[in-house]
Motif scaffolding. Structure first.
Motif, PDB file in Angstrom:
ATOM      1  N   UNK A  88       0.833  -1.203   0.000  1.00 11.35           N
ATOM      2  CA  UNK A  88       0.000   0.000   0.000  1.00 11.35           C
ATOM      3  C   UNK A  88       0.870   1.257   0.000  1.00 11.35           C
ATOM      4  N   UNK A  89       1.878   1.272   0.854  1.00  7.81           N
ATOM      5  CA  UNK A  89       2.768   2.436   0.903  1.00  7.81           C
ATOM      6  C   UNK A  89       3.552   2.603  -0.392  1.00  7.81           C
ATOM      7  N   UNK A  90       4.011   1.504  -0.974  1.00 10.43           N
ATOM      8  CA  UNK A  90       4.718   1.572  -2.256  1.00 10.43           C
ATOM      9  C   UNK A  90       3.794   2.101  -3.346  1.00 10.43           C
ATOM     10  N   UNK A  91       2.530   1.692  -3.293  1.00 14.54           N
ATOM     11  CA  UNK A  91       1.567   2.175  -4.265  1.00 14.54           C
ATOM     12  C   UNK A  91       1.366   3.684  -4.119  1.00 14.54           C
ATOM     13  N   UNK A 129       7.821   8.925  -6.894  1.00 18.03           N
ATOM     14  CA  UNK A 129       9.180   8.453  -7.158  1.00 18.03           C
ATOM     15  C   UNK A 129       9.472   8.206  -8.629  1.00 18.03           C
ATOM     16  N   UNK A 130       8.498   7.690  -9.364  1.00 21.56           N
ATOM     17  CA  UNK A 130       8.748   7.296 -10.741  1.00 21.56           C
ATOM     18  C   UNK A 130       7.822   8.036 -11.693  1.00 21.56           C
ATOM     19  N   UNK A 148       0.529  -0.832 -10.485  1.00 11.65           N
ATOM     20  CA  UNK A 148      -0.277  -2.021 -10.760  1.00 11.65           C
ATOM     21  C   UNK A 148       0.277  -3.227 -10.008  1.00 11.65           C
ATOM     22  N   UNK A 149       1.589  -3.397 -10.029  1.00  9.70           N
ATOM     23  CA  UNK A 149       2.204  -4.530  -9.334  1.00  9.70           C
ATOM     24  C   UNK A 149       1.960  -4.496  -7.834  1.00  9.70           C
ATOM     25  N   UNK A 150       2.176  -3.336  -7.228  1.00 10.51           N
ATOM     26  CA  UNK A 150       1.964  -3.251  -5.780  1.00 10.51           C
ATOM     27  C   UNK A 150       0.481  -3.332  -5.439  1.00 10.51           C
ATOM     28  N   UNK A 151      -0.369  -2.858  -6.324  1.00  8.12           N
ATOM     29  CA  UNK A 151      -1.812  -2.987  -6.101  1.00  8.12           C
ATOM     30  C   UNK A 151      -2.262  -4.438  -6.129  1.00  8.12           C
ATOM     31  N   UNK A 152      -1.722  -5.206  -7.062  1.00  5.08           N
ATOM     32  CA  UNK A 152      -2.069  -6.628  -7.136  1.00  5.08           C
ATOM     33  C   UNK A 152      -1.547  -7.398  -5.924  1.00  5.08           C
TER      34      UNK A 152
END
Length: 62
Positions: A13-16, A22-23, A33-37
Motif C-alpha cells: 500500500x505504501x509503495x503504491x 518516485x517514478x 499495478x504490481x503493488x496494487x495486485x
C-alpha cells in the motif's frame, strides 16, 4: 502468517502511494499495478485466514 500478510499489505500500500512521486511514466504505472495486485492478493489471503464466528443454529424447522 497473518503478521506477514499484514506487513505485506502495508508495504504494498505504501509503495503504491509513493510510486506516484518516485517514478514517471510506464515505470510508475508498472509499480502501481504490481503493488496494487500484491496488496489485493495479501488482503485476500488475510480474508481467507480470518477467524469465523460460530453462527447460532436456526430454530426454523424445514
Amino acid at each position: 502468517m497473518k503478521v506477514l500478510l499484514r506487513l505485506l499489505v502495508l508495504t504494498a500500500f505504501l509503495l503504491n502511494l509513493i510510486s506516484y512521486f518516485l517514478w514517471d511514466g510506464s515505470l510508475q504505472a508498472l509499480m502501481s499495478v504490481g503493488s496494487g495486485l500484491i496488496c489485493l492478493a495479501a488482503a485476500g489471503g488475510l480474508w481467507l485466514l480470518r477467524s469465523r464466528r460460530a453462527e447460532p443454529h436456526s430454530s426454523v424447522v424445514s
